[in-house]
Design a protein around this motif. Structure first.
Motif, PDB file in Angstrom:
ATOM      1  N   GLU A  46      30.956  74.564 121.088  1.00  0.00           N
ATOM      2  CA  GLU A  46      32.297  73.984 121.141  1.00  0.00           C
ATOM      3  C   GLU A  46      32.907  73.839 119.746  1.00  0.00           C
ATOM      4  O   GLU A  46      34.125  73.955 119.578  1.00  0.00           O
ATOM      5  N   LYS A  47      32.069  73.593 118.763  1.00  0.00           N
ATOM      6  CA  LYS A  47      32.560  73.438 117.390  1.00  0.00           C
ATOM      7  C   LYS A  47      33.043  74.769 116.817  1.00  0.00           C
ATOM      8  O   LYS A  47      34.132  74.857 116.223  1.00  0.00           O
ATOM      9  N   HIS A  48      32.238  75.818 116.998  1.00  0.00           N
ATOM     10  CA  HIS A  48      32.544  77.100 116.363  1.00  0.00           C
ATOM     11  C   HIS A  48      33.322  78.059 117.260  1.00  0.00           C
ATOM     12  O   HIS A  48      34.111  78.865 116.771  1.00  0.00           O
ATOM     13  N   ARG A  49      33.018  78.033 118.541  1.00  0.00           N
ATOM     14  CA  ARG A  49      33.666  78.906 119.528  1.00  0.00           C
ATOM     15  C   ARG A  49      33.533  80.376 119.160  1.00  0.00           C
ATOM     16  O   ARG A  49      34.463  81.177 119.319  1.00  0.00           O
ATOM     17  N   ASP A  50      32.357  80.760 118.688  1.00  0.00           N
ATOM     18  CA  ASP A  50      32.078  82.143 118.325  1.00  0.00           C
ATOM     19  C   ASP A  50      30.573  82.358 118.339  1.00  0.00           C
ATOM     20  O   ASP A  50      29.806  81.476 118.727  1.00  0.00           O
ATOM     21  N   GLY A  51      30.129  83.529 117.920  1.00  0.00           N
ATOM     22  CA  GLY A  51      28.713  83.798 117.756  1.00  0.00           C
ATOM     23  C   GLY A  51      27.985  84.192 119.026  1.00  0.00           C
ATOM     24  O   GLY A  51      28.525  84.202 120.126  1.00  0.00           O
ATOM     25  N   VAL A  52      26.705  84.527 118.856  1.00  0.00           N
ATOM     26  CA  VAL A  52      25.835  84.966 119.959  1.00  0.00           C
ATOM     27  C   VAL A  52      25.128  83.743 120.535  1.00  0.00           C
ATOM     28  O   VAL A  52      24.473  82.994 119.806  1.00  0.00           O
ATOM     29  N   THR A  53      25.241  83.539 121.833  1.00  0.00           N
ATOM     30  CA  THR A  53      24.704  82.349 122.489  1.00  0.00           C
ATOM     31  C   THR A  53      23.453  82.659 123.296  1.00  0.00           C
ATOM     32  O   THR A  53      23.182  83.819 123.634  1.00  0.00           O
ATOM     33  N   ILE A  54      22.701  81.607 123.637  1.00  0.00           N
ATOM     34  CA  ILE A  54      21.530  81.774 124.500  1.00  0.00           C
ATOM     35  C   ILE A  54      21.952  82.265 125.874  1.00  0.00           C
ATOM     36  O   ILE A  54      21.290  83.111 126.486  1.00  0.00           O
ATOM     37  N   ASP A  55      23.082  81.747 126.383  1.00  0.00           N
ATOM     38  CA  ASP A  55      23.546  82.158 127.716  1.00  0.00           C
ATOM     39  C   ASP A  55      23.776  83.658 127.791  1.00  0.00           C
ATOM     40  O   ASP A  55      23.564  84.267 128.843  1.00  0.00           O
ATOM     41  N   ALA A  56      24.224  84.254 126.698  1.00  0.00           N
ATOM     42  CA  ALA A  56      24.562  85.679 126.698  1.00  0.00           C
ATOM     43  C   ALA A  56      23.407  86.565 126.248  1.00  0.00           C
ATOM     44  O   ALA A  56      23.586  87.767 126.057  1.00  0.00           O
ATOM     45  N   SER A  57      22.203  85.988 126.094  1.00  0.00           N
ATOM     46  CA  SER A  57      21.077  86.762 125.578  1.00  0.00           C
ATOM     47  C   SER A  57      20.411  87.653 126.609  1.00  0.00           C
ATOM     48  O   SER A  57      19.579  88.495 126.271  1.00  0.00           O
ATOM     49  N   GLY A  58      20.741  87.463 127.891  1.00  0.00           N
ATOM     50  CA  GLY A  58      20.204  88.333 128.929  1.00  0.00           C
ATOM     51  C   GLY A  58      18.795  88.027 129.367  1.00  0.00           C
ATOM     52  O   GLY A  58      18.108  88.890 129.931  1.00  0.00           O
ATOM     53  N   ILE A  59      18.322  86.777 129.163  1.00  0.00           N
ATOM     54  CA  ILE A  59      16.927  86.455 129.464  1.00  0.00           C
ATOM     55  C   ILE A  59      16.736  85.820 130.837  1.00  0.00           C
ATOM     56  O   ILE A  59      15.635  85.449 131.200  1.00  0.00           O
ATOM     57  N   GLY A  60      17.778  85.676 131.621  1.00  0.00           N
ATOM     58  CA  GLY A  60      17.639  85.106 132.953  1.00  0.00           C
ATOM     59  C   GLY A  60      17.937  83.617 132.974  1.00  0.00           C
ATOM     60  O   GLY A  60      17.782  82.907 131.974  1.00  0.00           O
ATOM     61  N   LYS A  61      18.347  83.118 134.143  1.00  0.00           N
ATOM     62  CA  LYS A  61      18.837  81.749 134.290  1.00  0.00           C
ATOM     63  C   LYS A  61      17.802  80.706 133.900  1.00  0.00           C
ATOM     64  O   LYS A  61      18.076  79.805 133.099  1.00  0.00           O
ATOM     65  N   TRP A  62      16.594  80.785 134.468  1.00  0.00           N
ATOM     66  CA  TRP A  62      15.607  79.725 134.264  1.00  0.00           C
ATOM     67  C   TRP A  62      15.038  79.731 132.849  1.00  0.00           C
ATOM     68  O   TRP A  62      14.834  78.671 132.248  1.00  0.00           O
ATOM     69  N   ILE A  63      14.823  80.914 132.289  1.00  0.00           N
ATOM     70  CA  ILE A  63      14.331  80.987 130.909  1.00  0.00           C
ATOM     71  C   ILE A  63      15.413  80.510 129.954  1.00  0.00           C
ATOM     72  O   ILE A  63      15.125  79.867 128.935  1.00  0.00           O
ATOM     73  N   THR A  64      16.668  80.797 130.282  1.00  0.00           N
ATOM     74  CA  THR A  64      17.782  80.312 129.461  1.00  0.00           C
ATOM     75  C   THR A  64      17.785  78.787 129.420  1.00  0.00           C
ATOM     76  O   THR A  64      17.922  78.175 128.351  1.00  0.00           O
ATOM     77  N   MET A  65      17.634  78.156 130.585  1.00  0.00           N
ATOM     78  CA  MET A  65      17.639  76.697 130.634  1.00  0.00           C
ATOM     79  C   MET A  65      16.468  76.117 129.849  1.00  0.00           C
ATOM     80  O   MET A  65      16.620  75.147 129.109  1.00  0.00           O
ATOM     81  N   ALA A  66      15.301  76.728 129.996  1.00  0.00           N
ATOM     82  CA  ALA A  66      14.130  76.247 129.259  1.00  0.00           C
ATOM     83  C   ALA A  66      14.319  76.426 127.755  1.00  0.00           C
ATOM     84  O   ALA A  66      13.954  75.550 126.960  1.00  0.00           O
ATOM     85  N   SER A  67      14.902  77.543 127.360  1.00  0.00           N
ATOM     86  CA  SER A  67      15.117  77.817 125.938  1.00  0.00           C
ATOM     87  C   SER A  67      16.055  76.803 125.305  1.00  0.00           C
ATOM     88  O   SER A  67      15.906  76.438 124.136  1.00  0.00           O
ATOM     89  N   LYS A  68      17.032  76.334 126.074  1.00  0.00           N
ATOM     90  CA  LYS A  68      17.962  75.344 125.540  1.00  0.00           C
ATOM     91  C   LYS A  68      17.285  74.000 125.292  1.00  0.00           C
ATOM     92  O   LYS A  68      17.682  73.252 124.388  1.00  0.00           O
ATOM     93  N   LEU A  69      16.287  73.680 126.101  1.00  0.00           N
ATOM     94  CA  LEU A  69      15.579  72.412 125.933  1.00  0.00           C
ATOM     95  C   LEU A  69      14.663  72.425 124.712  1.00  0.00           C
ATOM     96  O   LEU A  69      14.433  71.388 124.092  1.00  0.00           O
ATOM     97  N   LEU A  70      14.147  73.591 124.384  1.00  0.00           N
ATOM     98  CA  LEU A  70      13.190  73.690 123.281  1.00  0.00           C
ATOM     99  C   LEU A  70      13.899  73.603 121.935  1.00  0.00           C
ATOM    100  O   LEU A  70      15.106  73.846 121.836  1.00  0.00           O
ATOM    101  N   PRO A  71      13.162  73.278 120.870  1.00  0.00           N
ATOM    102  CA  PRO A  71      13.767  73.284 119.532  1.00  0.00           C
ATOM    103  C   PRO A  71      14.277  74.678 119.171  1.00  0.00           C
ATOM    104  O   PRO A  71      13.758  75.687 119.659  1.00  0.00           O
ATOM    105  N   ASP A  72      15.288  74.726 118.329  1.00  0.00           N
ATOM    106  CA  ASP A  72      15.841  76.015 117.922  1.00  0.00           C
ATOM    107  C   ASP A  72      14.789  76.858 117.206  1.00  0.00           C
ATOM    108  O   ASP A  72      13.981  76.349 116.415  1.00  0.00           O
ATOM    109  N   LEU A  73      14.831  78.164 117.486  1.00  0.00           N
ATOM    110  CA  LEU A  73      13.974  79.086 116.764  1.00  0.00           C
ATOM    111  C   LEU A  73      14.555  79.335 115.381  1.00  0.00           C
ATOM    112  O   LEU A  73      15.771  79.331 115.192  1.00  0.00           O
ATOM    113  N   GLY A  74      13.701  79.563 114.409  1.00  0.00           N
ATOM    114  CA  GLY A  74      14.165  79.943 113.082  1.00  0.00           C
ATOM    115  C   GLY A  74      14.535  81.414 113.058  1.00  0.00           C
ATOM    116  O   GLY A  74      14.414  82.128 114.067  1.00  0.00           O
TER     117      GLY A  74
END
Length: 392
Positions: free
Chosen positions: A240-268
């Motif tokens: 919401e702050k940047h309104r740009d860039g590549v997001t987890i939702d658009a990474s193509g990894i599937g619904k459930w893995i996407t949700m789990a990935s959002k809960l985990l700490p950010d990858l470096g």
């Protein structure tokens, strides 16, 4: 009576639940691709109240590198000036700002398509010149578009604008019909741009290997890795702050893995690179039923880069209208530019040229295309008000 230990445990549990709830909200675990950052996708048709600014609502939904949205539009009643916002760059990932120029061409194509439907006749004149190495962040004009009254009409490609998204998920093992391939090439090619599509097994294997090798070279380059990671967006607040860039939702990894990935700490950056490499090797190239290239006479010619971007947008819109998904896999050409920047010997350009079999033409864009297993979500977009300058 509740014991002190039970009370403490209950209080700690409440704190943990509150923290988890905040994490779920802040990361947008259940939100998907929703929120203010995605409203331009529902407002893209605009209204007559927009006047001749109306086609710009479609322009800002165009394809562009890493969703950097490197555009500014200076609009008046009879003209639109397209300006490259060179502060929104990929650094060593795009050292000549060639991919930025492609993205601006994509925006111009959307604008022209929308204008025709809204009864506005357009004429596009791209600025001439050569793209230079590591230009400064100052904005620079790349094209002038005149606006006149014209007949309103229907356009299949215009209707596909809001449904065109980059699909990074797996594609089905289903061939694209040869007649459709011929139709797409005819629609996209021009005197200044050539498009090559191939679904032969041997050629696909070669192209896949080239793309994977280029990805390996990119993630082994610390500067390229950091410049790419700068545009990764994770949490809801970040998007919401940047309104740009590549997001987890658009990474193509599937619904459930996407949700789990959002809960985990950010990858470096390093872990993100490894995920990208594995996805490129095991999904993007492994499931691609068709690859393609866009070629020009000189990839660093400013006007030709604009035309190549328009061709990609036109091709992606036409594919979308026919039920096909598409994804840029331009790592090999990015390495061509990086090698030129560093004065290194390059093997990617001749490898692509051998596959294309078109003497005198340079590849500037590589992609895959096919029937996707799942629909792709939209990417965040800045509002039109954020990227427009109005002139009387």
């Amino acid at each position: 009576m509740v014991s002190r230990r039970t009370a403490i445990a209950g209080g700690a549990g409440a704190v943990l639940l509150a923290a988890l709830g905040y994490r779920i909200w802040d990361r947008g675990v259940f939100a998907g691709a929703s929120g203010e950052a995605y409203t331009p996708w529902s407002q893209w048709r605009g209204s007559e109240l927009d006047g001749r600014r109306r086609p710009l609502r479609a322009a800002i939904l165009a394809a562009n590198p890493h969703d950097t949205q490197p555009w500014i539009f200076e609009a008046s009643e009879n003209a639109i000036k397209v300006i490259a916002d060179r502060s929104r760059n990929l650094g060593s990932f795009d050292p000549f700002r060639r991919e930025m120029q492609l993205g601006l061409g994509c925006a111009i194509e959307n604008l022209v398509r929308a204008a025709g439907v809204f009864g506005i006749a357009t004429s596009v004149r791209a600025e001439e010149g050569q793209l230079k190495l590591s230009p400064g962040p100052e904005p620079v004009t790349v094209a002038h578009i005149t606006l006149d009254a014209g007949p309103a009409g229907r356009d299949e490609l215009f209707e596909a604008i809001a449904n065109r998204h980059t699909n990074r998920g797996p594609y089905l093992d289903k061939k694209v019909a040869p007649e459709m391939m011929v139709d797409l090439v005819k629609l996209t090619s021009s005197p200044d741009v050539n498009v090559v599509l191939f679904n032969d097994g041997g050629a696909r294997k070669e192209m896949g290997a080239i793309v994977v090798e280029a990805t390996q070279r990119i993630i082994a380059d610390p500067q390229m890795s950091l410049d790419s990671y700068h545009w990764i967006r994770t949490g809801f607040g970040d998007i919401e702050k940047h309104r740009d860039g590549v997001t987890i939702d658009a990474s193509g990894i599937g619904k459930w893995i996407t949700m789990a990935s959002k809960l985990l700490p950010d990858l470096g950056a390093s872990a993100t690179d490894q995920y990208w490499l594995s996805a490129t090797r095991d999904v993007h190239t492994a499931t691609a039923p068709m690859f393609g290239m866009i070629l020009v006479r000189d990839r660093l010619d400013m006007a030709q880069a604009i035309e190549a971007g328009r061709a990609w947008q036109r091709l992606h819109l036409a594919a979308t209208a026919r039920g096909l998904a598409a994804q840029p896999l331009n790592q090999p050409v990015e390495m061509v530019d990086r090698n030129l920047m560093l004065g290194r010997a390059d093997t990617f350009k001749p490898a692509l040229a051998e596959l294309a079999r078109m003497d005198g033409w340079e590849p500037t864009f590589v992609f895959r295309m096919g029937y996707a297993e799942h629909e792709a979500p939209p990417s965040p977009r800045r509002s039109l008000e954020d990227v427009i300058i109005s002139r009387a």
